[in-house]
Scaffold this active site. Sequence first.
Site, short mmCIF file in Angstrom:
data_model
loop_
_atom_site.label_atom_id
_atom_site.label_comp_id
_atom_site.label_asym_id
_atom_site.label_seq_id
_atom_site.Cartn_x
_atom_site.Cartn_y
_atom_site.Cartn_z
N CYS A 1 -16.56 -57.76 12.92
CA CYS A 1 -17.82 -58.01 12.21
C CYS A 1 -17.63 -57.85 10.70
O CYS A 1 -17.36 -56.75 10.21
CB CYS A 1 -18.87 -57.04 12.74
SG CYS A 1 -20.38 -56.94 11.77
N GLY A 2 -17.83 -58.94 9.97
CA GLY A 2 -17.70 -58.91 8.51
C GLY A 2 -18.71 -57.98 7.85
O GLY A 2 -18.38 -57.25 6.91
N HIS A 3 -19.96 -58.00 8.32
CA HIS A 3 -20.98 -57.10 7.75
C HIS A 3 -20.60 -55.64 8.00
O HIS A 3 -20.84 -54.79 7.14
CB HIS A 3 -22.36 -57.40 8.35
CG HIS A 3 -22.91 -58.71 7.93
ND1 HIS A 3 -23.24 -59.01 6.62
CD2 HIS A 3 -23.18 -59.83 8.64
CE1 HIS A 3 -23.70 -60.25 6.55
NE2 HIS A 3 -23.68 -60.77 7.76
N CYS A 4 -20.02 -55.36 9.16
CA CYS A 4 -19.60 -53.99 9.47
C CYS A 4 -18.48 -53.55 8.52
O CYS A 4 -18.50 -52.41 8.03
CB CYS A 4 -19.11 -53.90 10.92
SG CYS A 4 -20.34 -54.34 12.15
#
Length: 115
Positions: free
Chosen positions: A34-37
């Site tokens: 997950c990029g946002h993570c």
Amino acid sequence: MAASRPLQVTQNDFDQIVLADPMPVVVEFYAPWCGHCRRLAPTIDEVTREFDGRMRVVQVNADENRDLVHRFHLTGVPTIIIFANGQEVDRFVGALPIETIEAHMNEALARVPQR
């Protein structure tokens, strides 16, 4: 010594570490892909240090702990849930700015009677 990284928690120790803790606990559900993570990771490390001694911050890998994903009806990652006295008191989704996360954490602390 202040914790510099959040503790990694699994479905096997979640109840003991999160729900039984007398201190409020912030749980970040994340996934390695997950990029946002990944963008949120430095923020989570910072609030772990900043709130050390007042709140525990832990992480749960959502891919490896599907039982917890279902148990808490998660619809996306990152999801952050704040627990106090074994109960969910706040929840938010997404890579929010540190100021917003700190505000949620401070609000949770203000609402929870200190033991």
